[in-house]
Design a protein around this motif. Structure first.
Motif, PDB file in Angstrom:
ATOM      1  N   LYS A   1      43.366  49.830  57.219  1.00 49.58           N
ATOM      2  CA  LYS A   1      42.655  49.169  56.146  1.00 49.58           C
ATOM      3  C   LYS A   1      43.429  49.296  54.839  1.00 49.58           C
ATOM      4  CE  LYS A   1      37.923  49.556  57.895  1.00 49.58           C
ATOM      5  NZ  LYS A   1      36.540  50.026  57.612  1.00 49.58           N
ATOM      6  N   ASP A   2      43.438  48.210  54.100  1.00 54.25           N
ATOM      7  CA  ASP A   2      44.075  48.208  52.789  1.00 54.25           C
ATOM      8  C   ASP A   2      43.082  48.805  51.797  1.00 54.25           C
ATOM      9  OD1 ASP A   2      45.036  47.527  50.220  1.00 54.25           O
ATOM     10  OD2 ASP A   2      46.194  45.871  51.056  1.00 54.25           O
ATOM     11  N   GLU A   3      43.421  49.963  51.229  1.00 55.10           N
ATOM     12  CA  GLU A   3      42.501  50.652  50.327  1.00 55.10           C
ATOM     13  C   GLU A   3      42.176  49.815  49.092  1.00 55.10           C
ATOM     14  OE1 GLU A   3      43.905  54.518  49.378  1.00 55.10           O
ATOM     15  OE2 GLU A   3      43.891  55.231  51.451  1.00 55.10           O
ATOM     16  N   LYS A   4      43.153  49.050  48.618  1.00 49.40           N
ATOM     17  CA  LYS A   4      42.912  48.217  47.441  1.00 49.40           C
ATOM     18  C   LYS A   4      41.901  47.111  47.756  1.00 49.40           C
ATOM     19  CE  LYS A   4      46.233  47.185  44.580  1.00 49.40           C
ATOM     20  NZ  LYS A   4      47.432  46.575  43.947  1.00 49.40           N
ATOM     21  N   VAL A   5      42.061  46.496  48.933  1.00 52.58           N
ATOM     22  CA  VAL A   5      41.130  45.446  49.354  1.00 52.58           C
ATOM     23  C   VAL A   5      39.720  46.012  49.485  1.00 52.58           C
ATOM     24  CG1 VAL A   5      40.485  43.859  51.210  1.00 52.58           C
ATOM     25  CG2 VAL A   5      42.873  44.051  50.508  1.00 52.58           C
ATOM     26  N   GLU A   6      39.628  47.196  50.072  1.00 53.56           N
ATOM     27  CA  GLU A   6      38.311  47.826  50.241  1.00 53.56           C
ATOM     28  C   GLU A   6      37.667  48.133  48.892  1.00 53.56           C
ATOM     29  OE1 GLU A   6      36.598  48.402  53.172  1.00 53.56           O
ATOM     30  OE2 GLU A   6      38.194  47.080  53.904  1.00 53.56           O
ATOM     31  N   ALA A   7      38.477  48.591  47.946  1.00 51.10           N
ATOM     32  CA  ALA A   7      37.947  48.908  46.610  1.00 51.10           C
ATOM     33  C   ALA A   7      37.494  47.644  45.892  1.00 51.10           C
ATOM     34  CB  ALA A   7      39.020  49.624  45.784  1.00 51.10           C
ATOM     35  N   LEU A   8      38.279  46.580  46.041  1.00 48.02           N
ATOM     36  CA  LEU A   8      37.919  45.305  45.424  1.00 48.02           C
ATOM     37  C   LEU A   8      36.638  44.742  46.034  1.00 48.02           C
ATOM     38  CD1 LEU A   8      41.490  43.702  45.291  1.00 48.02           C
ATOM     39  CD2 LEU A   8      40.119  44.378  43.311  1.00 48.02           C
TER      40      LEU A   8
ATOM     41  N   LYS B   1      40.310  46.795  36.466  1.00 47.70           N
ATOM     42  CA  LYS B   1      40.715  48.207  36.497  1.00 47.70           C
ATOM     43  C   LYS B   1      41.395  48.549  37.815  1.00 47.70           C
ATOM     44  CE  LYS B   1      37.147  49.948  33.330  1.00 47.70           C
ATOM     45  NZ  LYS B   1      35.930  50.790  33.210  1.00 47.70           N
ATOM     46  N   ILE B   2      40.850  48.036  38.916  1.00 45.70           N
ATOM     47  CA  ILE B   2      41.437  48.306  40.228  1.00 45.70           C
ATOM     48  C   ILE B   2      42.820  47.687  40.345  1.00 45.70           C
ATOM     49  CG2 ILE B   2      41.174  47.890  42.720  1.00 45.70           C
ATOM     50  CD1 ILE B   2      38.119  47.850  42.210  1.00 45.70           C
ATOM     51  N   LEU B   3      42.966  46.493  39.791  1.00 43.12           N
ATOM     52  CA  LEU B   3      44.247  45.779  39.876  1.00 43.12           C
ATOM     53  C   LEU B   3      45.227  46.227  38.796  1.00 43.12           C
ATOM     54  CD1 LEU B   3      42.883  42.189  40.575  1.00 43.12           C
ATOM     55  CD2 LEU B   3      44.071  43.666  42.205  1.00 43.12           C
ATOM     56  N   GLY B   4      44.719  46.937  37.794  1.00 43.84           N
ATOM     57  CA  GLY B   4      45.588  47.409  36.724  1.00 43.84           C
ATOM     58  C   GLY B   4      46.047  46.302  35.799  1.00 43.84           C
ATOM     59  N   VAL B   5      45.172  45.313  35.586  1.00 46.78           N
ATOM     60  CA  VAL B   5      45.512  44.200  34.701  1.00 46.78           C
ATOM     61  C   VAL B   5      44.455  44.081  33.622  1.00 46.78           C
ATOM     62  CG1 VAL B   5      46.734  42.938  36.507  1.00 46.78           C
ATOM     63  CG2 VAL B   5      44.290  42.519  36.153  1.00 46.78           C
ATOM     64  N   GLU B   6      44.757  43.287  32.613  1.00 47.07           N
ATOM     65  CA  GLU B   6      43.810  43.083  31.517  1.00 47.07           C
ATOM     66  C   GLU B   6      42.686  42.172  31.980  1.00 47.07           C
ATOM     67  OE1 GLU B   6      43.827  41.427  26.892  1.00 47.07           O
ATOM     68  OE2 GLU B   6      45.706  41.742  27.990  1.00 47.07           O
ATOM     69  N   ALA B   7      41.477  42.507  31.613  1.00 50.78           N
ATOM     70  CA  ALA B   7      40.317  41.711  32.016  1.00 50.78           C
ATOM     71  C   ALA B   7      40.376  40.329  31.387  1.00 50.78           C
ATOM     72  CB  ALA B   7      39.031  42.414  31.598  1.00 50.78           C
ATOM     73  N   ALA B   8      40.174  39.310  32.218  1.00 52.18           N
ATOM     74  CA  ALA B   8      40.199  37.936  31.728  1.00 52.18           C
ATOM     75  C   ALA B   8      38.824  37.560  31.170  1.00 52.18           C
ATOM     76  CB  ALA B   8      40.574  36.987  32.869  1.00 52.18           C
ATOM     77  N   SER B   9      38.843  36.796  30.094  1.00 52.64           N
ATOM     78  CA  SER B   9      37.579  36.341  29.523  1.00 52.64           C
ATOM     79  C   SER B   9      36.979  35.274  30.438  1.00 52.64           C
ATOM     80  CB  SER B   9      37.804  35.765  28.124  1.00 52.64           C
ATOM     81  OG  SER B   9      38.701  34.670  28.186  1.00 52.64           O
ATOM     82  N   ARG B  10      35.684  35.275  30.535  1.00 52.74           N
ATOM     83  CA  ARG B  10      35.002  34.358  31.453  1.00 52.74           C
ATOM     84  C   ARG B  10      33.833  33.694  30.750  1.00 52.74           C
ATOM     85  NH1 ARG B  10      30.487  35.366  34.208  1.00 52.74           N
ATOM     86  NH2 ARG B  10      29.970  34.031  35.959  1.00 52.74           N
ATOM     87  N   GLU B  11      33.822  32.362  30.762  1.00 53.19           N
ATOM     88  CA  GLU B  11      32.736  31.629  30.123  1.00 53.19           C
ATOM     89  C   GLU B  11      31.521  31.627  31.035  1.00 53.19           C
ATOM     90  OE1 GLU B  11      32.218  27.389  27.830  1.00 53.19           O
ATOM     91  OE2 GLU B  11      33.131  27.337  29.816  1.00 53.19           O
ATOM     92  N   LYS B  12      30.404  32.062  30.493  1.00 50.78           N
ATOM     93  CA  LYS B  12      29.181  32.080  31.278  1.00 50.78           C
ATOM     94  C   LYS B  12      28.648  30.667  31.436  1.00 50.78           C
ATOM     95  CE  LYS B  12      24.534  34.019  31.564  1.00 50.78           C
ATOM     96  NZ  LYS B  12      23.505  34.885  30.934  1.00 50.78           N
ATOM     97  N   LYS B  13      28.238  30.342  32.653  1.00 48.27           N
ATOM     98  CA  LYS B  13      27.673  29.025  32.933  1.00 48.27           C
ATOM     99  C   LYS B  13      26.365  29.185  33.698  1.00 48.27           C
ATOM    100  CE  LYS B  13      31.922  26.282  32.949  1.00 48.27           C
ATOM    101  NZ  LYS B  13      32.698  25.257  33.686  1.00 48.27           N
ATOM    102  N   THR B  14      25.575  28.138  33.672  1.00 50.80           N
ATOM    103  CA  THR B  14      24.317  28.141  34.410  1.00 50.80           C
ATOM    104  C   THR B  14      24.131  26.793  35.084  1.00 50.80           C
ATOM    105  OG1 THR B  14      21.918  28.444  34.237  1.00 50.80           O
ATOM    106  CG2 THR B  14      22.991  27.343  32.411  1.00 50.80           C
ATOM    107  N   ALA B  15      23.400  26.779  36.166  1.00 50.30           N
ATOM    108  CA  ALA B  15      23.120  25.528  36.860  1.00 50.30           C
ATOM    109  C   ALA B  15      22.030  24.762  36.122  1.00 50.30           C
ATOM    110  CB  ALA B  15      22.688  25.814  38.296  1.00 50.30           C
ATOM    111  N   LEU B  16      22.112  23.448  36.179  1.00 46.29           N
ATOM    112  CA  LEU B  16      21.150  22.597  35.477  1.00 46.29           C
ATOM    113  C   LEU B  16      20.763  21.424  36.370  1.00 46.29           C
ATOM    114  CD1 LEU B  16      19.912  21.942  32.508  1.00 46.29           C
ATOM    115  CD2 LEU B  16      21.722  20.226  32.466  1.00 46.29           C
TER     116      LEU B  16
END
Length: 268
Positions: A35-42, A89-104
């Motif tokens: 098992k890939d430990e990184k995959v399991e953590a993700l 954090k698991i990937l060791g990269v900067e968190a990407a900003s994410r636009e919140k959306k909702t269904a309509l």
């Protein structure tokens, strides 16, 4: 047959079973896929909804793609910002900003605004009802109100009100299950911000649209003319709002004679 012969037979069978068990245990260890430990953590960091909104075959598929660097962060709508933070954090990269959306739901064809053209006694499913001349409502473009989207939503964000599906933005996780469930394709995602939204999907000419629904868009272009940002366009007798251009001034809402353009208020 004496007792000794019976005991011998039992011991032989037990011995064979024991040997085979050992062989299988050893084989499972030797042939086990590591098992890939990184995959399991993700995978642990993901919500486990397996909705497919990210474009992959469930959470495990997305986790594998992230581990290989083949997928971008922020594709898991149900996970939200906390999930993005954990994955980064698991990937060791900067968190990407994410636009919140909702269904309509792009429909206001309630029982008050439309008529029933036939009595439906079949399976209580929008998809089933649509096969009969487009459904029971006088507007063949509108919501069928039998709850396929509500039944598909794993978060209880959808309810039926006066014959039309209603989505509670605060409960919507963006999994897109309702989008897939709606046979009329009336549900789409909009940014979670103050903006104008068109709650109609009728592409008929104005006079014909008005006949089947009191709140139908008639393509009069009044909304398009008053929008200083150029966010509203009328195509094929139906208004559309470009969310990226909408400033939330709501002038189009005020100008709409049918009330088919409404104000969406984030957090309201």
């Amino acid at each position: 047959m004496d007792i000794n012969s019976i005991l011998l037979a039992v011991l032989i069978v037990a011995g064979i079973g024991l040997v085979l068990g050992v062989i299988l245990a050893v084989a499972s260890l030797l042939m086990a896929v590591p098992k890939d430990e990184k995959v399991e953590a993700l995978k642990e960091a993901l919500p486990g909804a397996n909705c497919g909104a990210c474009g992959y075959s469930g959470c495990e598929g997305y986790a594998k793609a992230l581990a290989l660097g083949e997928a971008a962060l922020g594709k898991c709508s149900p996970g939200g910002e906390d999930c993005v933070s954990q994955l980064s954090k698991i990937l060791g990269v900067e968190a990407a900003s994410r636009e919140k959306k909702t269904a309509l739901v792009h429909c206001m064809g309630s029982e008050d605004n439309t008529d029933v053209k036939m009595e439906y006694q079949g399976v209580m499913s929008c998809r089933a009802a649509m096969t009969l001349h487009g459904g029971m409502s006088s507007c063949t473009f509108g919501c069928l109100g039998l709850g396929d989207c509500m039944n598909a939503c794993p978060y209880g964000a959808i309810s039926l009100c006066n014959g039309v599906a209603h989505i509670e933005p605060e409960l919507c996780k963006g999994c897109s299950m309702c989008v897939s469930a709606c046979p009329k394709k009336l549900i789409s995602f909009v940014p979670y911000k103050d903006m104008a939204v068109v709650r109609c999907f009728n592409c008929q000419k104005g006079a014909d649209a008005r006949k089947v629904c009191k709140s139908a868009c008639i393509g009069c272009k009044k909304c398009e003319k008053v929008c200083e940002a150029g966010a509203v366009k009328v195509e094929n007798f139906l208004a559309y709002v470009d969310a990226s251009k909408c400033t939330g001034c709501m002038k189009c809402v005020e100008s709409c004679p049918q009330g088919s353009i409404t104000a969406f208020r984030a957090g309201a």
